[in-house]
Design an enzyme around this catalytic site. Sequence first.
Site, PDB file in Angstrom:
ATOM      1  N   PHE A  24       0.838  -1.212   0.000  1.00  0.00           N
ATOM      2  CA  PHE A  24       0.000   0.000   0.000  1.00  0.00           C
ATOM      3  C   PHE A  24       0.873   1.263   0.000  1.00  0.00           C
ATOM      4  CE2 PHE A  24      -2.217   2.730   3.389  1.00  0.00           C
ATOM      5  CZ  PHE A  24      -2.893   3.515   2.470  1.00  0.00           C
ATOM      6  N   LEU A  48       6.033 -10.277  -2.393  1.00  0.00           N
ATOM      7  CA  LEU A  48       4.627 -10.449  -2.787  1.00  0.00           C
ATOM      8  C   LEU A  48       3.891 -11.418  -1.872  1.00  0.00           C
ATOM      9  CD1 LEU A  48       4.899 -10.406  -6.709  1.00  0.00           C
ATOM     10  CD2 LEU A  48       4.414  -8.506  -5.156  1.00  0.00           C
ATOM     11  N   ILE A  73      13.367 -10.057   1.955  1.00  0.00           N
ATOM     12  CA  ILE A  73      14.404  -9.281   2.657  1.00  0.00           C
ATOM     13  C   ILE A  73      15.204 -10.149   3.632  1.00  0.00           C
ATOM     14  CG2 ILE A  73      13.359  -6.979   2.443  1.00  0.00           C
ATOM     15  CD1 ILE A  73      12.309  -7.434   5.378  1.00  0.00           C
ATOM     16  N   THR A 145       6.184   2.883  12.641  1.00  0.00           N
ATOM     17  CA  THR A 145       4.814   3.212  13.030  1.00  0.00           C
ATOM     18  C   THR A 145       4.762   3.911  14.386  1.00  0.00           C
ATOM     19  OG1 THR A 145       2.742   2.173  13.742  1.00  0.00           O
ATOM     20  CG2 THR A 145       4.691   0.827  13.907  1.00  0.00           C
ATOM     21  N   ASP A 146       3.711   4.694  14.588  1.00  0.00           N
ATOM     22  CA  ASP A 146       3.520   5.316  15.908  1.00  0.00           C
ATOM     23  C   ASP A 146       3.115   4.270  16.959  1.00  0.00           C
ATOM     24  OD1 ASP A 146       0.945   4.795  14.990  1.00  0.00           O
ATOM     25  OD2 ASP A 146       0.137   6.772  15.512  1.00  0.00           O
ATOM     26  N   GLU A 147       2.746   3.061  16.504  1.00  0.00           N
ATOM     27  CA  GLU A 147       2.272   2.056  17.459  1.00  0.00           C
ATOM     28  C   GLU A 147       3.385   1.595  18.408  1.00  0.00           C
ATOM     29  OE1 GLU A 147      -0.412  -0.828  15.725  1.00  0.00           O
ATOM     30  OE2 GLU A 147      -1.026   0.586  14.184  1.00  0.00           O
ATOM     31  N   TYR A 170       2.703  -7.016  16.417  1.00  0.00           N
ATOM     32  CA  TYR A 170       3.107  -6.133  15.309  1.00  0.00           C
ATOM     33  C   TYR A 170       3.951  -4.973  15.823  1.00  0.00           C
ATOM     34  CZ  TYR A 170       2.761  -2.219  12.018  1.00  0.00           C
ATOM     35  OH  TYR A 170       3.056  -1.134  11.219  1.00  0.00           O
ATOM     36  N   LYS A 174       7.953  -3.980  15.235  1.00  0.00           N
ATOM     37  CA  LYS A 174       8.419  -2.720  14.642  1.00  0.00           C
ATOM     38  C   LYS A 174       9.334  -1.972  15.627  1.00  0.00           C
ATOM     39  CE  LYS A 174       7.443  -1.180  11.137  1.00  0.00           C
ATOM     40  NZ  LYS A 174       7.964  -1.356   9.749  1.00  0.00           N
ATOM     41  N   ASN A 199      -1.844   6.144  11.397  1.00  0.00           N
ATOM     42  CA  ASN A 199      -2.591   5.290  10.462  1.00  0.00           C
ATOM     43  C   ASN A 199      -2.767   5.980   9.111  1.00  0.00           C
ATOM     44  OD1 ASN A 199      -3.296   4.224  13.162  1.00  0.00           O
ATOM     45  ND2 ASN A 199      -4.659   2.886  12.004  1.00  0.00           N
ATOM     46  N   LEU A 210      -9.189  -0.930   8.376  1.00  0.00           N
ATOM     47  CA  LEU A 210     -10.524  -0.404   8.679  1.00  0.00           C
ATOM     48  C   LEU A 210     -11.200   0.329   7.513  1.00  0.00           C
ATOM     49  CD1 LEU A 210     -12.664   0.002  10.982  1.00  0.00           C
ATOM     50  CD2 LEU A 210     -11.640   2.249  11.314  1.00  0.00           C
ATOM     51  N   PRO A 225     -18.144  -4.772  11.001  1.00  0.00           N
ATOM     52  CA  PRO A 225     -17.714  -5.194  12.352  1.00  0.00           C
ATOM     53  C   PRO A 225     -16.918  -4.105  13.076  1.00  0.00           C
ATOM     54  CG  PRO A 225     -16.304  -6.189  10.678  1.00  0.00           C
ATOM     55  CD  PRO A 225     -17.315  -5.370   9.939  1.00  0.00           C
ATOM     56  N   GLY A 303      -5.951  -6.982  23.478  1.00  0.00           N
ATOM     57  CA  GLY A 303      -4.932  -5.958  23.744  1.00  0.00           C
ATOM     58  C   GLY A 303      -5.118  -4.683  22.931  1.00  0.00           C
ATOM     59  N   HIS A 304      -6.345  -4.400  22.535  1.00  0.00           N
ATOM     60  CA  HIS A 304      -6.647  -3.283  21.625  1.00  0.00           C
ATOM     61  C   HIS A 304      -6.172  -1.933  22.194  1.00  0.00           C
ATOM     62  CE1 HIS A 304     -10.072  -1.670  18.804  1.00  0.00           C
ATOM     63  NE2 HIS A 304      -8.892  -1.137  18.527  1.00  0.00           N
TER      64      HIS A 304
END
Length: 365
Positions: A24, A48, A73, A145-147, A170, A174, A199, A210, A225, A303-304
């Site tokens: 993406f 891929l 990689i 990522t900011d996560e 994830y 990272k 995001n 989402l 959902p 763990g959201h």
Amino acid sequence: MTAPQAPHQTRTFQSVLVTGGAGFIGSHVVRTLLRNHEGIRIVNLDVLTYAGNLSNLRDVEGDARHTFVKGDIQDGALLAGLFEEHAFDAVVHLAAESHVDRSIENPLAFLETNILGTATLLNAAKTSWTARGCMETSLFYHISTDEVYGSLGEDGLFTETTPYDPRSPYSASKASSDHVVRAYHHTYGMPVVISNCSNNYGSHQFPEKLIPLMIRNIVEGRELPIYGEGVNVRDWLWVEDHAAAIDVILNRGWVGDTYNVGGLNEWRNIDLVHKLIELVDAKLGREHGQSKSLIRFVKDRAGHDMRYAIDASHLEARLGWKPSVTFEEGLAGTVDWYLENQDWLEEVTSGEYQKYYEAHYTNRG
Ligand code: NAD
Ligand code: TYD
């Protein structure tokens, strides 16, 4: 660690390895770099996975400055050969497993690709740049990522000095790869830069995330959902603004620096889904709010993380980057893109897109 240093001048990299360029964000990055740098040569290395889709790059297929290589990689021998052949002076590293839900189901794949893959790539770059005596003028750019910063309460924003507190497989993978990148800078003097982005949304996003998932389901009249009560907050940035930030950071980012990238666009998931319903229903000539009945509150993600929000003022102050569109503009354009590219969505949903590589890239001299 040594303090970040300003480049003496805007760098112009000649030979750039982009990893994950069929995904993406990567596909937008490839397009942006080709558009903005006439003399650039890009090797796009992507294995891929389900998330890699070469039809995302249909429009640059005839561009001789872009070479696609199908590969992993984690394959050190392949990387050594590519560094030897193309003498890369920069690496823009996006290849990763990227979906939190999948990381909950299969954490090992995330640790392997995101940590070991990044380490293998760093090692290949170190070996090549050391042998060629060009370590100082090269750059390893890691897209993160900011996560990695964890989850915020109601107030506050992530800054570049927020302590790392990753909470999903994830984000842990990272965070680990960020640390390994910094270790190569500190230990081996490798010039590196890292950006941590919020995001992303926009065209060509795999419809497991989402926004494209909801657009597709609203169009098709399927259930929507919403995890938990839908009150979790995400900070959304248009992917093309992220790609523009990556271009700026690649060329002018200070060595050893970290940049948070975000657009100050916080939305509760439920409000965002209502907004998407409004936009899609209007576009399809449906009654206002017709698709609200499709909303289903489902079991929460394990763990959201409750809230992410980015302070991108360092990037703006140091390098002058700002988002170019408002969320309203970006979201409306994104909805239009998915509605106008139903064939892209159908190919992704049916699996047809996975045949694109064989059909268009093999049998080439
Ligand atoms: P994506 O899942 O759409 O694309 C990832 C790409 O990497 C795919 O093309 C896939 O085939 C490729 N890939 C995976 N494993 C590979 C391997 N072992 N070797 C070579 N290629 C491999 O992801 P995305 O959303 O475009 O994210 C790109 C990068 O940006 C990731 O590093 C992600 O962590 C980071 N990021 C994403 C977001 C977001 O909102 N999507 C936000 C901040 C940072
Ligand atoms: P996602 O797009 O998976 O990105 P991330 O987990 O990296 O933030 O999810 C964005 C938010 O939307 C997140 O809070 C989880 C939530 N969500 C749902 O409520 N339903 C869904 O079907 C999905 C995919 C996500």
